[in-house]
Design an enzyme around this catalytic site. Sequence first.
Site, short mmCIF file in Angstrom:
data_model
loop_
_atom_site.label_atom_id
_atom_site.label_comp_id
_atom_site.label_asym_id
_atom_site.label_seq_id
_atom_site.Cartn_x
_atom_site.Cartn_y
_atom_site.Cartn_z
N ASP A 281 27.43 36.95 -28.21
CA ASP A 281 28.84 37.22 -27.95
C ASP A 281 29.51 37.46 -29.31
O ASP A 281 29.91 36.52 -29.99
CB ASP A 281 29.47 36.02 -27.23
N HIS A 378 28.19 57.40 -48.44
CA HIS A 378 28.72 57.78 -47.12
C HIS A 378 28.66 59.29 -46.93
O HIS A 378 28.23 59.79 -45.91
CB HIS A 378 30.20 57.37 -47.03
#
Length: 392
Positions: A281, A378
């Site tokens: 979770d 990136h």
Amino acid sequence: MSRSSRLPGFYKLDIEARQHLLAELADLSPADLQALAGGLNVGDADVLVENAVGLYALPLAIAPNFILDDQDLLMPLVIEEPSVVAAMAHAAKIVRMGGGFTTGSTRPVMIGQIQLLDVPYPDAAIIRINALKAELLAKLKHLHPTIRKLGGGPLDLQVRKLPHTPAGPMLIVHLLMDTRDAMGANAINTAAETLAPELEAITQGRVLLRILSNLSDQRRAWATCRIPVGALETPELPGEAVARGIFEANAFALADPYRAATHNKGIFNGIDAVALATGQDWRAIEAGGHAYAARDGQYRALTDWRVEDNHLLGRLEMPLAVGTVGGLTKYHPTARLALKLLGHPDARQLSQIMVAAGLAQNLAALRALVTEGIQRGHMALHAKRLEMRRNS
Ligand code: NAD
């Protein structure tokens, strides 16, 4: 795993070759390999949530190079953001030069909260609850036999006063419970609900909420690393300058919430990716981590980085309420496979693996930021994607 997690050139292989190598390294069966391709089916989705109409897939990747407490480890990551996997693999390689990560954790103690309103004599109520603690905890004896058999169960009750709220004063009772390898939401909620009528009778108050706290600060994990500064050098900068830069960047995030939010987001790039891979979770983990980051009243970096004796020392400690039984781990074949890749850890070991992933990701981000900046890596990946799209 018994073999090294150093996998030079893993990134250059095609997916099939990577799967083949992984199967060899982790002793995967054909069924395991199937879990890499699929995961949940629509029938499972219908059992898990209401109104299911389909499935939603994300990439599963492996970051090699990790050593944790002298054990080699392949880190399974579910993430859609480019650069994270490569950055983590690189950071793990750097930390490896200092011997790898050292990790630890507390006992897996969760907190359940019981909210008491309209208590006529709060101070007397606190004294009564403390005096009757053993009897109250005994009321929970019949619950969760499996957890008890494994050495867990209720441990303590603590009372907190909230004298000034918009709804007036209230008493909050914390139930502390060791939930072993379960994340523990169900166990703690059942126990809190069981205690509520008893607490009403003792305090003459009115119970409203009975629910776990996601600020699971009694259930923490930590990872540290000690890197020779030479391992941090780049073609442009000596290792000492990079180490000093990482210390200064961390100081910025300790002092400024605007920076700390981004700094901690990077940590969660690592932690959430392992959380997703292993069926955790992740909202609970995020809530706990961010609340812990603000525990002294200001939101701060979760990490500590310093330079000592020509080494860069890093530490990350935070709440990690994770489970290796129950929840999604019961249903998701890929989550079960990820746990197998990690050597079937118990909940404490899994929290230690996750916190090391968080520290690795933070190191990678800070190192990039204080050297070439984050965009170069990136943009290289972005260009690769554009190229792929053009060719497809
Ligand atoms: P669960 O109830 O599915 O499983 C736990 C049970 O597994 C235990 O009660 C025990 O009977 C059994 N068990 C078997 N082996 C065990 C072992 N080694 N250690 C401990 N228990 C063992 O799981 P859970 O952890 O209570 O529930 C987690 C789920 O609850 C998560 O999916 C979460 O999303 C959800 N949840 C979260 C919140 C919140 O975070 N605020 C609130 C409600 C529900």
